[in-house]
Design an enzyme around this catalytic site. Sequence first.
Site, mmCIF file in Angstrom:
data_model
loop_
_atom_site.group_PDB
_atom_site.id
_atom_site.type_symbol
_atom_site.label_atom_id
_atom_site.label_comp_id
_atom_site.label_asym_id
_atom_site.label_seq_id
_atom_site.Cartn_x
_atom_site.Cartn_y
_atom_site.Cartn_z
ATOM 1 N N ASP A 194 0.891 -1.092 0.008
ATOM 2 C CA ASP A 194 -0.122 -0.023 0.026
ATOM 3 C C ASP A 194 0.820 1.018 -0.002
ATOM 4 O O ASP A 194 0.239 2.553 -0.206
ATOM 5 C CB ASP A 194 -1.134 -0.056 1.272
ATOM 6 C CG ASP A 194 -0.235 -0.115 2.559
ATOM 7 O OD1 ASP A 194 1.000 -0.618 2.529
ATOM 8 O OD2 ASP A 194 -0.829 0.187 3.676
ATOM 9 N N GLU B 66 10.683 -4.515 12.912
ATOM 10 C CA GLU B 66 12.096 -3.942 12.315
ATOM 11 C C GLU B 66 13.085 -4.341 13.181
ATOM 12 O O GLU B 66 14.390 -4.755 12.551
ATOM 13 C CB GLU B 66 11.808 -2.530 12.004
ATOM 14 C CG GLU B 66 10.764 -1.800 10.888
ATOM 15 C CD GLU B 66 9.291 -1.971 11.549
ATOM 16 O OE1 GLU B 66 9.251 -2.157 12.798
ATOM 17 O OE2 GLU B 66 8.504 -1.482 10.881
#
Length: 318
Positions: free
Chosen positions: A176, A264
């Site tokens: 997206d 992350e």
Amino acid sequence: MNQEIRIKTKHFYVVLVILGFLLIYSLSSSRDCDENNQALEDPEFVAEREAFLPNQKGPTIYAITPTYSRPVQKAELTRLSQVIRLVPNVFWVLVEDADHNTDLVANLISRSGLQERSVQLFAKTPTNMKLQGKDPNWLKPRGVEQRNKALDWIRKHLAESGGRDRHSVIYFMDDDNTYSTDLFIEMSKIERNKVGVWPVGLVGGLMVEKPVLNRDGIVLGFNSAWRPERPFPFDMAGFAISSDLILDNPQAQFSYEVERGYQESELLRHLTIVHEMQPLANKCTDVLVWHTRTEAPKLDAEKLLIKSGKRSDDGLEV
Ligand code: UGA
Ligand code: MN
């Protein structure tokens, strides 16, 4: 009789003048053409054009895209596929959050002409880890299962194809976000054993989340406002990894066991430290990727139609 000759002579001159104009015009336009050709060969112009075009000779960039079925899926993937078409050194690793590969994704790959430089995988998020109807999107991590599947595939693929000697780059390209082709030119500069970093627009409550560099261009930290205490407080879209780090650290992967916002950090803690990251995008001053999020479309009329046994997309892939 004299008058007739005078008219004929006049016609003759008119035709001569027209021919003259045509001759001058054709000569001047062919000179324009030559000038254009010369301009196209001008080294300065060539350099500019090549700098603009993504690097064809760069390392293969494995772009990992987790994706799931929803009304906007085809629109999102169409946007991504068109960026990838423009960057010849990207190989697209699409991982569907499903228990099988879908025709929609297969059709998209073949229509975009990317069969030769893509792979279509699937890995379904376990039901207890999947967001439900009205859950806020941050409640559970997204993309864990799919990215791990892609990392497994890449590790195997590189091992089988002698990829250990060949440097390549791995990037997590969510379906997206909005990506500039220039971002891939930057990623192509990632050195062996390095993780490249750059700013990401519209994320973490800021206009831009970015690495902070010292005067020597070393990454000191990040300007993050959201959970700045995280070891690597920035978004998945803001880094890419040299393949040897992925091959040398098979334990590096994503996990359901970590706190919100720590995916992350969970991966990167095995691969690098902040000071050793390679700053890109003009010393981290250019924004080449944006963490855009697509609004879910309102489909009230469609729902009514379905109740009455019909649908607007009968026989169509939207
Ligand atoms: C933010 C980060 O940008 C993501 O990289 C990170 O995975 C996520 O937070 C997180 O913390 O889990 P956000 O925009 O909130 O991302 O997440 P999405 O864009 O909704 O999902 C990330 C990726 O996972 C997308 O490519 C999406 O298609 C995929 N996804 C999402 C699935 O495969 N299955 C799902 O059920 C939901
Ligand atoms: Mn997103």
